[in-house]
Design a protein around this motif. Structure first.
Motif: not given
Length: 221
Positions: A1-4, A20-28, A34-35, A47-53
């Protein structure tokens, strides 16, 4: 799920998948949940769900000093900065022919707005600055930002969050079905400030399907 919906770019080389994942979280500047899916006691899907907030602001607000709230930790106002100099990416220099050359002095991107190379929160200076009315100035670095306007905005956002005392609070015995990541307000009549913060920990009774305890504010501990 990508809600960003945010966009950014970066280069990664010779780093672990986790780094790399934490660098991406910080940059974006995104958040994630996590699910893990189980079947007969075995993990069959990650699975990892991404959100703006994560979660929303439902207008909940809590007052400092409420008998149902306890203070877990609080920072000292003596250590506060009320203005910040923002430092961005190391500048790329060019010679007279337009070729890139080494930045020997390691000079970094900075900004000047209204004649100042820092962002000041004047209300914070009035409350926590020096006795003569001048701000306490700190430095914050954003090594991935290479645009002056974006650097100014990032420094302003950082200043708003870090020009006040840090406060971590716990609530129990309150019939509030709060969500993890929810934005809630804190009223501090003792300092004459109100601000928004996040719920970062919940304790839930799954039999009653209710939250019995939650923590919010700044994660000081």
């Amino acid at each position: 799920n990508n809600s960003t919906t945010k966009t950014a770019s970066m280069e990664l080389e010779n780093v672990s998948a986790l780094n790399a994942f934490y660098d991406i979280v910080k940059t974006w500047d995104i958040e994630f949940i996590p699910r893990i899916t189980f079947d007969k006691g075995k993990i069959i899907k990650k699975q990892i769900d991404l959100y703006d907030k994560i979660s929303k602001n439902y207008g909940r607000c809590f007052s400092y000093g409420n008998n149902l709230l306890s203070v877990v930790a609080e920072s000292n106002t003596d250590d506060l900065f009320t203005a910040f100099i923002g430092i961005g990416k190391t500048l790329e220099l060019q010679d007279e022919n337009g070729r890139r050359i080494k930045n020997e002095t390691n000079e970094k991107l900075k900004f000047v707005v209204d004649g100042k190379d820092y962002v000041e929160i004047k209300e914070a200076t009035a409350a926590f600055g020096y006795p003569d009315g001048t701000p306490k100035i700190g430095v914050v670095e954003f090594s991935n930002i290479d645009d002056k306007d974006k650097l100014y905005k990032a420094t302003l956002d950082y200043a708003k969050e870090n020009c006040r005392p840090k406060l971590q609070m716990k609530a129990s015995g309150i019939s509030e079905n709060v969500e993890l990541g929810e934005t809630v307000g804190i009223r501090r009549k003792d300092l004459n400030i109100n601000y928004l913060t996040r719920v970062f920990k919940i304790k839930k009774d799954f039999l009653k399907n209710s939250v019995v305890e939650f923590e919010f504010g700044d994660k000081v501990v």
